[in-house]
Design a protein around this motif. Structure first.
Motif, PDB file in Angstrom:
ATOM      1  N   GLY A  25       0.592  -1.453   0.281  1.00 39.42           N
ATOM      2  CA  GLY A  25      -0.264   0.048   0.043  1.00 39.42           C
ATOM      3  C   GLY A  25       0.511   1.050   0.106  1.00 39.42           C
ATOM      4  N   VAL A  26       1.645   1.138   0.511  1.00 36.77           N
ATOM      5  CA  VAL A  26       2.656   2.047   0.793  1.00 36.77           C
ATOM      6  C   VAL A  26       3.507   2.771  -0.623  1.00 36.77           C
ATOM      7  N   VAL A  27       3.873   1.936  -1.197  1.00 35.60           N
ATOM      8  CA  VAL A  27       4.603   1.724  -2.669  1.00 35.60           C
ATOM      9  C   VAL A  27       3.073   2.607  -3.577  1.00 35.60           C
ATOM     10  N   MET A  28       2.201   1.666  -3.746  1.00 34.88           N
ATOM     11  CA  MET A  28       1.566   1.856  -4.098  1.00 34.88           C
ATOM     12  C   MET A  28       0.341   3.708  -4.318  1.00 34.88           C
ATOM     13  N   VAL A  29       0.394   3.791  -2.902  1.00 39.48           N
ATOM     14  CA  VAL A  29      -0.240   5.146  -2.994  1.00 39.48           C
ATOM     15  C   VAL A  29       1.659   6.529  -3.211  1.00 39.48           C
ATOM     16  N   GLY A  30       3.196   5.806  -2.735  1.00 37.64           N
ATOM     17  CA  GLY A  30       3.526   7.052  -3.316  1.00 37.64           C
ATOM     18  C   GLY A  30       4.188   7.269  -3.779  1.00 37.64           C
ATOM     19  N   SER A  31       4.015   5.859  -4.725  1.00 35.12           N
ATOM     20  CA  SER A  31       4.630   5.872  -5.989  1.00 35.12           C
ATOM     21  C   SER A  31       4.290   7.051  -7.008  1.00 35.12           C
ATOM     22  N   PRO A  32       5.126   8.189  -7.803  1.00 34.01           N
ATOM     23  CA  PRO A  32       4.987   8.725  -9.011  1.00 34.01           C
ATOM     24  C   PRO A  32       3.980   8.156  -9.784  1.00 34.01           C
ATOM     25  N   TYR A  33       4.056   6.971  -9.841  1.00 35.73           N
ATOM     26  CA  TYR A  33       3.949   5.690 -10.992  1.00 35.73           C
ATOM     27  C   TYR A  33       2.160   5.740 -11.306  1.00 35.73           C
ATOM     28  N   LEU A  34       2.024   5.443  -9.906  1.00 28.85           N
ATOM     29  CA  LEU A  34       0.613   4.914  -9.483  1.00 28.85           C
ATOM     30  C   LEU A  34      -0.107   5.924  -8.623  1.00 28.85           C
ATOM     31  N   GLY A  35      -0.114   6.218  -7.947  1.00 27.57           N
ATOM     32  CA  GLY A  35      -0.896   6.649  -6.356  1.00 27.57           C
ATOM     33  C   GLY A  35      -0.136   8.108  -6.237  1.00 27.57           C
ATOM     34  N   ALA A  36       0.867   8.451  -7.034  1.00 24.64           N
ATOM     35  CA  ALA A  36       1.463   9.839  -6.564  1.00 24.64           C
ATOM     36  C   ALA A  36       0.940  10.711  -5.541  1.00 24.64           C
TER      37      ALA A  36
END
Length: 728
Positions: free
Chosen positions: A518-529
């Motif tokens: 969840g942290v990666v998906m929310v924080g990644s600029p490619y995903l959750g940004a």
């Protein structure tokens, strides 16, 4: 035996540390910095207040249509320092490169015309007599730090044609280098090469029907004279710089010149192909002219060009792809949807209270009977449906409901259909009778819907009822506040439900594994940004992992959770701060401002946004209603929540993690209880359902004479549920 068990105890801790490091590494990857597609010796910026894409037509507006066909195009969000951007606000924001506002004297439904006080003592340039006062008002009374005239102050010379252009071209002390009240019918040779930046006011487009079409034709004819007079190696920018009524719309953005052809316009500020902001135009002008940008004054980012645009203007911007029309429908339907959802969930909670009270008071053959099985089953299905409402609304945004003449009814029908599908999946699963199945299954569905949307570009959230609107100017890509609340709730509640299947020492691994994803998906600029959201999720995951094995959040557990969260947060923050200022995310910019002592305006903006969201969002009602219902279940003797948490400590950990994550995310992102409200709408109904089941399991199963529970009914299934008897 002890020698073999000892090392194994370290395995879960090692895995937790590795997952945390992996999450930090996943957040560290960011796209390469954007590059300007082309340079120019001159920039001509032609602006028209109110110009929208549905005003363009190959016959009525041949020049605009030709420029759009040759150049790169996009949807322009005209957000300013005011809630609705009137023409004066738009022109001023254009010249400031930041959210600015012109003082208003009325608050009616129609914007005031552009009529700045101008003097021309030398007949060459002009002076805006009110400019110093306007600059002071923007500096002292508004929380954006805008300096009107920052764009003009950054170039050698500006030439303005028309009153609106003068507002954008005036320097902070009010001087317009060169000025004419209108663009000449027969411009002299070299007129647009006298200054490296020329700004032309094409007029205001307002009204409807024939009146509007006439004004658009006039603007197109004026643009034709400008295009005919443009010099070589020039960049032509056409923009609908504002609204003309007290409503938010998306407007025209065209850039045509060498290196600016046949693509979508975008910027790092939006992160979405085909979308840019009014504040992005000023830094784009300076970059095209190879001029340095003023330090800390511009809030926008350089506009760039990306490929993939349909060849025809109509195919790209009109018809089924008309984002402006969809955003209008979204704004209207979103308020209705969340108000109806809040009312229905409150009614469900009120109906659940007497059922829970009756379930708890059953004490034997002489006591009152348990609630009828059909009533319990009906209440369970209604609670599950309530928990699935927001994920179903996200899925409904995949359909073109907004094109119908009755968009609210169509959206409601499609959402109800998806709720029914999700309800069937949960109800007819073989494990439905298990105590935790409805809670875990609905959480899993919610997390999967939002997660799949993020993996596919967050298409369901942009201009979606359960997402965010581009006309509001708050977010254009990634995960929104509602999606974040649903996603983090789904992941942590699912982790808590799965954690009950394994031994206690491995439960933190499950929580950190799903939380790390969840942290990666929310924080990644490619995903959750959303790096701020990633910090909030990190905090929630650390708290949940600390108490998932049982017990309370002691000081030592809190200290370890805080340490873990700070390591991940500061690790990501240091990576972000080390980048150039233009490439930093919002987290890096905020930390930079804190370090250099200029974070006051940002904190003021966040506080104002929190106050507005707290008072205006129906999700605030959902958050409060959810808290009150959980408090009833927690502190009332017939509530059942204490027993639920006692039997399933991993769920208590999930609840604590969700609370921490959603509150932090809401406050730091300026959305108050929006994230928490979405989380409550997703988790509280099925938490009530699970507490009710625990109460029923704890009650005496002896029936008064003549009363039975039918074969296969919810009570019979619950009574024979293996996990309940094991827990009890």
């Amino acid at each position: 035996m002890p020698s073999r068990r000892g090392p194994r105890r370290w395995v879960p801790h090692l895995l937790v540390a590795l997952i945390a490091v992996g999450s930090l590494a996943g957040l560290a990857f960011r796209p390469e910095a954007d590059t300007n597609p082309g340079s120019a010796d001159y920039v001509i910026l032609a602006g028209s207040a109110g110009l929208r894409w549905d005003d363009l037509d190959p016959q009525r507006t041949p020049t605009l249509w030709r420029e759009a066909s040759k150049g790169s195009i996009g949807w322009l969000s005209v957000r300013s320092a005011m809630r609705v951007t009137c023409p004066s606000d738009g022109w001023l924001t254009l010249g400031a490169g930041n959210y600015a506002a012109w003082p208003r004297s009325t608050s009616g439904s129609v914007c005031e015309p552009v009529a700045p006080a101008l003097t021309q003592p030398d007949g060459i340039g002009a002076n805006l007599t009110d400019q110093r006062t306007v600059v002071q008002n923007n500096q002292d009374r508004l929380p954006y730090g805008a300096v009107p005239g920052a764009l003009a102050e950054s170039v050698r010379c500006t030439y303005a044609f028309g009153p609106g252009a003068a507002m954008a071209a005036a320097r902070p002390f009010g001087r317009v280098d060169k000025y004419q009240a209108s663009f000449p019918a027969t411009p002299p040779s070299g007129l647009l090469s006298e200054c490296n930046l020329s700004i032309v006011d094409l007029g205001t487009i307002s009204g409807t029907g024939t009146e509007r079409e006439t004004r658009v034709r006039t603007a197109d004819a004026l643009l034709a004279r400008v295009v005919a007079a443009r010099p070589q190696r020039s960049l032509m920018i056409v923009a609908g710089v504002s609204d003309t009524e007290r409503s938010n719309r998306l407007h025209v953005a065209i850039a045509e010149g060498e290196g600016w052809n046949d693509g979508w316009l975008t910027s790092a500020g939006t992160g979405r192909d085909g979308y840019l902001q009014l504040i992005d135009l000023a830094p784009t002008v300076l970059t095209a002219l190879a001029k340095p940008q003023p330090d800390k004054l511009f809030a926008g980012r350089n506009v760039t060009v990306v490929e993939g645009r349909p060849a025809g203007v109509a195919d790209a911007m009109l018809g089924v792809h008309n984002a402006d029309h969809r955003a209008i429908a979204q704004n209207a339907v979103a308020g209705i949807f969340f108000k109806v959802l809040a009312i229905l969930q409150i009614l469900l909670f009120l109906l659940a209270v007497p059922v829970m009270v009756r379930a708890r008071r059953h004490t034997g053959p002489r006591g009152p009977a348990l609630p009828p099985p059909r009533l319990i089953l009906g209440l369970e299905l209604a609670l599950i449906a309530g928990a699935l409402a927001i994920p179903a609304a996200l899925l409904a945004d995949a359909t073109p409901w907004w094109r119908n003449s009755h968009p609210a009814w169509v959206f409601g029908s499609v959402t109800a259909l998806f709720i029914a599908v999700g309800l069937a999946l949960v109800r007819f699963a073989p494990r439905y009778g298990r105590t935790l199945w409805p809670l875990g299954a609905t959480a899993g569905i919610a997390a999967m819907v939002v997660g799949f949307d993020l993996l596919t570009g967050a298409q369901l959230q942009l201009n979606g009822v359960a997402g965010y609107s581009a006309v509001n100017g708050g977010r254009y890509s990634g995960v929104g506040g509602v999606g974040l609340g649903v996603f983090v709730t789904g992941l942590l509640v699912l982790a808590g439900s799965l954690g009950q299947w394994i031994t206690r020492e491995w439960r933190p691994v499950v929580v950190v594994l799903l939380g790390g994803i969840g942290v990666v998906m929310v924080g990644s600029p490619y995903l959750g940004a959303d790096p701020v959201g990633a910090i909030a999720v990190t905090a929630g995951v650390c708290v949940a992992a600390a108490i998932t094995t049982g017990g309370w959040l002691t000081f030592s557990r809190f200290a370890w959770a805080l340490l873990g969260g700070l390591i991940v947060t500061f690790g990501f923050a240091l990576v972000d701060v080390s980048r150039p200022a233009a490439d930093q995310s919002i987290l890096g910019r905020v930390l930079t401002e804190l370090l250099n002592g200029t974070a006051g305006p940002a904190m003021q903006r966040a506080a104002a946004a929190n106050g507005q969201a707290l008072l205006n969002s129906p999700l605030t009602i959902l958050a409060v209603a959810g808290v009150l219902m959980l408090a009833f279940c927690q502190f009332s003797p017939w509530g059942g929540l204490n027993r639920l948490f006692g039997l399933h400590p991993a769920l208590r950990a999930a609840g604590a993690g969700v609370t921490v994550a959603t509150l932090i995310a809401g406050v730091l992102n300026g959305s108050a209880l929006t994230v928490a409200g979405a989380a409550a709408a997703t988790a509280v109904p099925t938490a009530v359902l699970t507490a009710l089941r625990v109460l029923l399991h704890a009650a005496d199963r002896t029936r008064p004479e003549g009363e039975t529970d039918g074969p296969g009914g919810p009570l019979t299934r619950a009574a024979t549920s293996p996990d309940v008897h094991a827990s009890s």
